[in-house]
Each structure stands twice: as C-alpha cells, then as structure tokens.
Design a protein around this motif. Structure first.
Motif, short mmCIF file in Angstrom:
data_model
loop_
_atom_site.label_atom_id
_atom_site.label_comp_id
_atom_site.label_asym_id
_atom_site.label_seq_id
_atom_site.Cartn_x
_atom_site.Cartn_y
_atom_site.Cartn_z
N MET A 1 57.37 38.97 71.15
CA MET A 1 55.97 40.32 70.84
C MET A 1 56.78 40.86 71.29
O MET A 1 56.87 41.89 72.07
CB MET A 1 54.60 39.83 71.82
N LYS A 2 57.96 41.75 69.94
CA LYS A 2 58.16 42.68 70.34
C LYS A 2 58.00 43.84 70.23
O LYS A 2 57.29 44.26 69.08
CB LYS A 2 59.83 42.20 69.96
N ASP A 3 57.62 44.97 70.59
CA ASP A 3 57.50 46.72 70.20
C ASP A 3 58.29 47.37 69.86
O ASP A 3 58.27 47.88 71.43
CB ASP A 3 55.76 47.12 70.35
N THR A 4 59.06 48.19 69.25
CA THR A 4 59.96 49.02 69.08
C THR A 4 59.96 49.75 69.20
O THR A 4 58.97 50.67 68.63
CB THR A 4 61.01 48.01 67.87
N ASN A 5 60.50 51.02 69.28
CA ASN A 5 60.77 52.10 69.09
C ASN A 5 60.85 52.72 67.76
O ASN A 5 59.85 53.74 66.96
CB ASN A 5 62.62 52.63 69.48
N LYS A 6 61.44 51.65 66.74
CA LYS A 6 60.70 51.81 65.08
C LYS A 6 59.45 51.50 64.78
O LYS A 6 59.05 52.55 64.32
CB LYS A 6 61.98 51.05 64.86
N ARG A 37 49.85 47.01 65.69
CA ARG A 37 49.69 46.43 64.53
C ARG A 37 50.16 45.50 64.03
O ARG A 37 49.59 43.80 64.03
CB ARG A 37 48.60 47.84 63.42
N HIS A 38 51.29 45.98 64.28
CA HIS A 38 52.84 44.59 63.25
C HIS A 38 52.32 42.62 64.86
O HIS A 38 52.62 42.29 63.91
CB HIS A 38 53.64 44.59 63.75
N LEU A 39 51.41 43.64 65.94
CA LEU A 39 51.21 41.71 66.43
C LEU A 39 49.97 41.41 66.00
O LEU A 39 50.03 40.08 65.99
CB LEU A 39 51.16 42.38 67.54
N PHE A 40 49.04 41.80 65.37
CA PHE A 40 47.74 40.91 64.61
C PHE A 40 48.55 40.60 63.40
O PHE A 40 47.63 40.01 63.15
CB PHE A 40 46.70 42.30 64.28
N THR A 118 43.15 34.67 67.98
CA THR A 118 42.74 36.08 68.70
C THR A 118 42.12 36.25 70.40
O THR A 118 42.66 37.38 71.31
CB THR A 118 40.87 36.64 68.58
N SER A 119 41.40 34.95 70.56
CA SER A 119 41.23 34.73 72.20
C SER A 119 42.74 33.81 72.71
O SER A 119 42.60 35.08 73.43
CB SER A 119 40.04 33.61 72.51
N ALA A 120 43.01 34.36 72.66
CA ALA A 120 44.99 33.32 72.65
C ALA A 120 45.53 35.05 72.10
O ALA A 120 46.70 35.25 73.66
CB ALA A 120 45.34 32.46 72.38
N LEU A 121 45.34 35.68 71.58
CA LEU A 121 46.44 37.21 71.66
C LEU A 121 45.91 37.57 72.08
O LEU A 121 47.19 38.84 73.06
CB LEU A 121 46.57 37.40 70.32
N LEU A 122 44.41 38.26 72.55
CA LEU A 122 44.80 40.12 73.33
C LEU A 122 44.85 39.93 74.53
O LEU A 122 45.72 40.91 74.99
CB LEU A 122 42.91 39.92 73.25
N PRO A 123 44.15 39.08 74.92
CA PRO A 123 45.21 38.85 76.53
C PRO A 123 46.39 39.33 76.94
O PRO A 123 47.58 39.59 77.79
CB PRO A 123 44.06 37.52 77.22
N LYS A 124 47.42 38.00 76.31
CA LYS A 124 49.07 38.60 76.30
C LYS A 124 49.14 39.53 76.13
O LYS A 124 50.55 39.94 76.31
CB LYS A 124 49.68 37.18 74.88
N MET A 125 48.61 41.03 74.94
CA MET A 125 48.96 41.63 74.80
C MET A 125 48.52 42.70 75.97
O MET A 125 48.61 44.01 75.41
CB MET A 125 48.61 42.93 73.69
#
Length: 213
Positions: A1-6, A37-40, A118-125
């Motif tokens: 789950m990467k979120d970069t400067n780009k 948004r890319h993580l969704f 979604t229930s699993a994704l949101l807490p991870k973020m």
C-alpha cells in the motif's frame, strides 16, 4: 500500500482541476488532496486513479468520479463531528473523504463482497468511520438516527421515506434521483413535515438497489 510523492503530486493536480470545474469548498479540496484514491482501485487502474473518471470496482459497482464525490460532499457543508449517514459504502473512497473532513460516518453497503473488501481496507489505511454495516440502504440506520446529513451514492427512482425520517431538522439529504441519468437533488429539512428541495443538474450513478429478500 504505497503512497508516493508522485501520487501526492497527481492529487494536487486533481484538486486544481476540480476547483476549475467549480468546487469552491477548500476543506473538500484538501480532503481530495489527502486521500490516496489509487489504493481504492485495482492495481491495473493505478495509473489512471487521479483522472476525473469513474472506474469499475468489485460486484459490478463503480468508484464515482472525483468531481461527483467533491460535488456531493460540498453540498453537505460538512462540519467537524457531523454525524453523517452514507448509503452505498462502495469502494470506501467517499467514506474516506467524509472522515478526512472530521465527520462521524455511518455507512451502509448492500453488496456483501464490497462490504468485506472495504471493511478490511479502511482500517489498514488508518481511516475509521464510526460504523460500517451490511444491509439495505433504503432503510437507513434507524438505531443511529437522527443524522446531521445523509448522502446517497447510487441513483434512486424516489427518495426513500425512512431516510427522510432519519434526518435532523436543519439537516441535508443529497441524493441522485432518476432512472438512467439522475438529477442531483438536495433536501433540507425545515421541520417535522416540511423539506426544501434543490436540484443541481444531471449526473450518472449505478442504481440504488432495494433489498427484495
């Protein structure tokens, strides 16, 4: 789950684009800049995640285009600690934007596959809505009512009566109404029985399905 400067740079560009299209609420634009948004989306869509477009997600549903998310959110005039009912959790992107604005979000999703993802994704973020539930959005969440505002993220042929009943006096309900093309509609509850109606042009959503079981 990467979120970069780009990714951040692309979000900044997206927010600028939304501002040019008429989104004026600075808090909403800041929330768009913050939420990855890319993580969704499926990794295959990652390169397109910051285009102002809707994309397919699980269970034959879509993630709404960012302009639609920003437009509906702006209509709600979200204040910190507002208690908001969201009908149609979907990918969780709209949920995340509302949480980023400081809202206490109660969200309902009728597609079990999506609900689980979604229930699993949101807490991870690190995104924590107050309550996520699997169920029929037409019924709302009467046990948690009343709400400061209600947002419906699927096209509905009518405004479900239970949702109107669960809105506080002074509260706003934002819903895309109609078959095929929808008219973005906002109701403001004036008192126990009266609602003021406003319309904001055409949008296109997946249909809000009533649980027939």
């Amino acid at each position: 789950m990467k979120d970069t400067n780009k990714h951040q740079g692309l979000r900044n560009q997206l927010a600028k684009q939304l501002e040019e299209k008429g989104i004026t609420d600075k808090n909403v634009l800041e929330a768009i800049k913050r939420i990855p948004r890319h993580l969704f989306l499926d990794s295959g869509f990652e390169d397109f995640a910051y285009q102002d477009k809707a994309f397919p997600i699980a269970a034959g549903q879509t993630i709404s285009q960012p302009f639609t998310v920003a437009f509906q959110t702006q209509l709600l005039q979200v204040k910190k600690d507002d208690k908001i009912l969201e009908i149609g959790t979907g990918s969780g992107y709209q949920t995340a934007v509302l949480v980023a604005l400081g809202a206490k979000v109660y969200s309902v999703e009728r597609q079990n596959e999506l609900f689980k993802i979604t229930s699993a994704l949101l807490p991870k973020m690190g995104i924590r809505p107050k309550h996520l539930s699997f169920g029929d959005g037409y019924k709302g969440l009467p046990n948690y009512a009343p709400f400061d505002s209600i947002i419906v993220t699927a096209g509905a042929p009518i405004i479900p009566k239970p949702l109107m009943a669960q809105l506080k006096i002074g509260g706003r309900l934002v819903i895309p109404l109609g078959e095929g093309e929808q008219i973005m509609t906002m109701l403001i509850r004036k008192n126990e029985t009266q609602f003021e109606k406003h319309e904001f042009g055409e949008f296109r959503f997946v249909p809000l399905l009533e649980d027939k079981n």
